[in-house]
Design a protein around this motif. Structure first.
Motif, PDB file in Angstrom:
ATOM      1  N   ARG A  22       0.826  -1.213   0.000  1.00  0.00           N
ATOM      2  CA  ARG A  22       0.000   0.000   0.000  1.00  0.00           C
ATOM      3  C   ARG A  22       0.858   1.260   0.000  1.00  0.00           C
ATOM      4  O   ARG A  22       1.902   1.305   0.636  1.00  0.00           O
ATOM      5  CB  ARG A  22      -0.908  -0.009   1.226  1.00  0.00           C
ATOM      6  CG  ARG A  22      -1.774   1.244   1.406  1.00  0.00           C
ATOM      7  CD  ARG A  22      -2.504   1.216   2.734  1.00  0.00           C
ATOM      8  NE  ARG A  22      -3.112   2.500   3.034  1.00  0.00           N
ATOM      9  CZ  ARG A  22      -4.423   2.729   2.984  1.00  0.00           C
ATOM     10  NH1 ARG A  22      -5.263   1.764   2.646  1.00  0.00           N
ATOM     11  NH2 ARG A  22      -4.902   3.924   3.289  1.00  0.00           N
ATOM     12  N   TRP A  34       5.199   3.823  -8.962  1.00  0.00           N
ATOM     13  CA  TRP A  34       5.774   2.666  -8.262  1.00  0.00           C
ATOM     14  C   TRP A  34       7.101   2.315  -8.946  1.00  0.00           C
ATOM     15  O   TRP A  34       7.197   2.291 -10.185  1.00  0.00           O
ATOM     16  CB  TRP A  34       4.849   1.453  -8.327  1.00  0.00           C
ATOM     17  CG  TRP A  34       3.677   1.497  -7.396  1.00  0.00           C
ATOM     18  CD1 TRP A  34       2.394   1.859  -7.696  1.00  0.00           C
ATOM     19  CD2 TRP A  34       3.664   1.107  -6.015  1.00  0.00           C
ATOM     20  NE1 TRP A  34       1.594   1.736  -6.588  1.00  0.00           N
ATOM     21  CE2 TRP A  34       2.339   1.278  -5.552  1.00  0.00           C
ATOM     22  CE3 TRP A  34       4.634   0.632  -5.137  1.00  0.00           C
ATOM     23  CZ2 TRP A  34       1.962   0.989  -4.230  1.00  0.00           C
ATOM     24  CZ3 TRP A  34       4.253   0.350  -3.838  1.00  0.00           C
ATOM     25  CH2 TRP A  34       2.949   0.523  -3.387  1.00  0.00           C
ATOM     26  N   PHE A  49       0.496   6.480 -12.312  1.00  0.00           N
ATOM     27  CA  PHE A  49      -0.911   6.875 -12.282  1.00  0.00           C
ATOM     28  C   PHE A  49      -1.019   8.388 -12.377  1.00  0.00           C
ATOM     29  O   PHE A  49      -0.289   9.126 -11.721  1.00  0.00           O
ATOM     30  CB  PHE A  49      -1.570   6.450 -10.960  1.00  0.00           C
ATOM     31  CG  PHE A  49      -1.823   4.981 -10.849  1.00  0.00           C
ATOM     32  CD1 PHE A  49      -0.871   4.143 -10.304  1.00  0.00           C
ATOM     33  CD2 PHE A  49      -3.029   4.440 -11.275  1.00  0.00           C
ATOM     34  CE1 PHE A  49      -1.099   2.785 -10.188  1.00  0.00           C
ATOM     35  CE2 PHE A  49      -3.274   3.084 -11.161  1.00  0.00           C
ATOM     36  CZ  PHE A  49      -2.306   2.251 -10.618  1.00  0.00           C
ATOM     37  N   THR A  52      -6.853   8.563 -11.220  1.00  0.00           N
ATOM     38  CA  THR A  52      -7.272   7.187 -10.954  1.00  0.00           C
ATOM     39  C   THR A  52      -6.743   6.198 -11.978  1.00  0.00           C
ATOM     40  O   THR A  52      -6.700   4.994 -11.714  1.00  0.00           O
ATOM     41  CB  THR A  52      -8.800   7.070 -10.914  1.00  0.00           C
ATOM     42  OG1 THR A  52      -9.315   7.495 -12.180  1.00  0.00           O
ATOM     43  CG2 THR A  52      -9.404   7.962  -9.830  1.00  0.00           C
ATOM     44  N   ALA A  54      -4.168   4.292 -14.739  1.00  0.00           N
ATOM     45  CA  ALA A  54      -2.770   3.948 -14.987  1.00  0.00           C
ATOM     46  C   ALA A  54      -2.383   4.505 -16.350  1.00  0.00           C
ATOM     47  O   ALA A  54      -2.770   3.955 -17.384  1.00  0.00           O
ATOM     48  CB  ALA A  54      -2.578   2.434 -14.936  1.00  0.00           C
ATOM     49  N   ALA A  67      -1.651  -2.967 -10.330  1.00  0.00           N
ATOM     50  CA  ALA A  67      -1.779  -1.882  -9.357  1.00  0.00           C
ATOM     51  C   ALA A  67      -3.070  -1.119  -9.612  1.00  0.00           C
ATOM     52  O   ALA A  67      -3.530  -1.036 -10.749  1.00  0.00           O
ATOM     53  CB  ALA A  67      -0.586  -0.934  -9.427  1.00  0.00           C
ATOM     54  N   ARG A  69      -5.605   2.418  -8.179  1.00  0.00           N
ATOM     55  CA  ARG A  69      -5.685   3.678  -7.428  1.00  0.00           C
ATOM     56  C   ARG A  69      -7.123   4.182  -7.575  1.00  0.00           C
ATOM     57  O   ARG A  69      -7.368   5.170  -8.258  1.00  0.00           O
ATOM     58  CB  ARG A  69      -4.675   4.688  -7.982  1.00  0.00           C
ATOM     59  CG  ARG A  69      -4.452   5.885  -7.093  1.00  0.00           C
ATOM     60  CD  ARG A  69      -3.550   6.901  -7.758  1.00  0.00           C
ATOM     61  NE  ARG A  69      -3.234   7.982  -6.845  1.00  0.00           N
ATOM     62  CZ  ARG A  69      -2.770   9.175  -7.249  1.00  0.00           C
ATOM     63  NH1 ARG A  69      -2.567   9.412  -8.541  1.00  0.00           N
ATOM     64  NH2 ARG A  69      -2.499  10.109  -6.361  1.00  0.00           N
ATOM     65  N   SER A  75      -2.826   3.992  -3.349  1.00  0.00           N
ATOM     66  CA  SER A  75      -2.602   3.009  -4.398  1.00  0.00           C
ATOM     67  C   SER A  75      -2.169   1.692  -3.761  1.00  0.00           C
ATOM     68  O   SER A  75      -1.511   1.676  -2.714  1.00  0.00           O
ATOM     69  CB  SER A  75      -1.532   3.488  -5.373  1.00  0.00           C
ATOM     70  OG  SER A  75      -1.237   2.494  -6.348  1.00  0.00           O
ATOM     71  N   THR A  76      -2.540   0.593  -4.425  1.00  0.00           N
ATOM     72  CA  THR A  76      -2.140  -0.731  -3.961  1.00  0.00           C
ATOM     73  C   THR A  76      -1.463  -1.468  -5.110  1.00  0.00           C
ATOM     74  O   THR A  76      -2.009  -1.535  -6.212  1.00  0.00           O
ATOM     75  CB  THR A  76      -3.346  -1.550  -3.484  1.00  0.00           C
ATOM     76  OG1 THR A  76      -4.051  -0.830  -2.469  1.00  0.00           O
ATOM     77  CG2 THR A  76      -2.899  -2.887  -2.901  1.00  0.00           C
ATOM     78  N   CYS A  92       7.343   3.815  -3.579  1.00  0.00           N
ATOM     79  CA  CYS A  92       6.254   4.611  -4.126  1.00  0.00           C
ATOM     80  C   CYS A  92       6.670   6.076  -4.076  1.00  0.00           C
ATOM     81  O   CYS A  92       7.369   6.504  -3.135  1.00  0.00           O
ATOM     82  CB  CYS A  92       4.993   4.383  -3.295  1.00  0.00           C
ATOM     83  SG  CYS A  92       3.580   5.387  -3.772  1.00  0.00           S
ATOM     84  N   SER A  94       5.117  10.226  -5.082  1.00  0.00           N
ATOM     85  CA  SER A  94       4.027  11.046  -5.594  1.00  0.00           C
ATOM     86  C   SER A  94       4.582  12.399  -6.023  1.00  0.00           C
ATOM     87  O   SER A  94       5.679  12.802  -5.588  1.00  0.00           O
ATOM     88  CB  SER A  94       2.908  11.218  -4.563  1.00  0.00           C
ATOM     89  OG  SER A  94       3.318  11.999  -3.459  1.00  0.00           O
TER      90      SER A  94
END
Lengths: 116, 117
Positions: A22, A34, A49, A52, A54, A67, A69, A75-76, A92, A94
């Motif tokens: 996560r 990622w 991403f 929302t 990819a 993955a 979001r 995001s997972t 990860c 951002s």
């Protein structure tokens, strides 16, 4: 404010199992990345991403990796049927898409995945 | 495809001295960004300095400065007055700046810097 957080910090699993990693990005950052960092190497891009969706998943090594979001924030990263070669640190990052830190990626502390 | 090369796997420097870490890259792009990231044992990647390719002036951030040679595709990091807290792995990274690009970072293999007391 809070930085990028990742959970769990460490994950040990057995070959063949399913794992979820996560990432909680910095609030307001629309871009999320990622990366995978193998021992002694630099991070390698997996997926990007924008909101929302990819926008670029060209770095995912195979279809065992996926993955999401769903709400444009958390995001997972999901890995099915884990293999010993999946052992690595998963990072990860951002990024804001405007402002003085435009294009700058802020990284989380990573999840160290060990597949036995 | 873009590549980033760091030819120094490990380096050592005495506290208060100056050290330079090397990085070369290969790209056909004309507009891009270059970065140096620091990764201490905590694993957290920390941005040290960034350089826009269209800027001729070398970026500086306190004790950290770069020598950006666009024609030679070279981007070295100079750390002045080294401190024990500078001990870490240092990664050079490249990012395309083209419109619509993913803006993913392409990293080198890193240089492990040890600052000796």
């Amino acid at each position: 404010g809070a930085g990028v957080s990742q959970t769990p910090s460490n994950k040990v699993t057995e070959k063949g199992k399913y794992v979820e990693l996560r990432c909680d990005p910095i609030s307001g950052h629309t871009a999320l990345y990622w990366y995978r960092q193998s021992l002694g190497q630099g991070p390698e891009f997996l997926i990007y991403f924008q909101g929302t969706g990819a926008a670029d998943d060209s770095g995912l090594p195979n279809d065992r990796f996926f993955a999401v979001r769903p709400e444009g924030s958390v995001s997972t990263l999901k890995i099915q049927r884990t293999e010993r070669g999946d052992s690595a640190v998963y990072l990860c990052a951002s990024s804001p898409m405007s402002g003085m830190h435009y294009n700058e990626q802020f990284f989380g502390p990573g999840t160290r995945l060990t597949v036995l | 495809a873009q590549t980033v090369t760091q030819s120094q796997p490990e380096m050592s420097v005495q506290e208060a001295e100056t050290v330079t870490l090397s990085c070369t890259y290969d790209t056909s792009e004309s507009n891009y960004y270059l970065f140096w990231y620091k990764q201490p044992p905590s694993r957290q990647m920390i941005l040290v300095i960034r350089q826009e390719a269209y800027k001729q002036q070398n970026a500086t951030e306190n004790r950290f400065s770069v020598n950006f040679q666009k024609a030679a595709k070279s981007f070295s990091l100079k750390i002045s007055d080294s401190q024990l807290g500078d001990t870490a792995m240092y990664f050079c990274a490249f990012m395309r700046a083209s419109g619509g690009a993913t803006n993913k970072l392409i990293f080198g293999t890193g240089t492990l810097l040890a600052v000796q007391p």
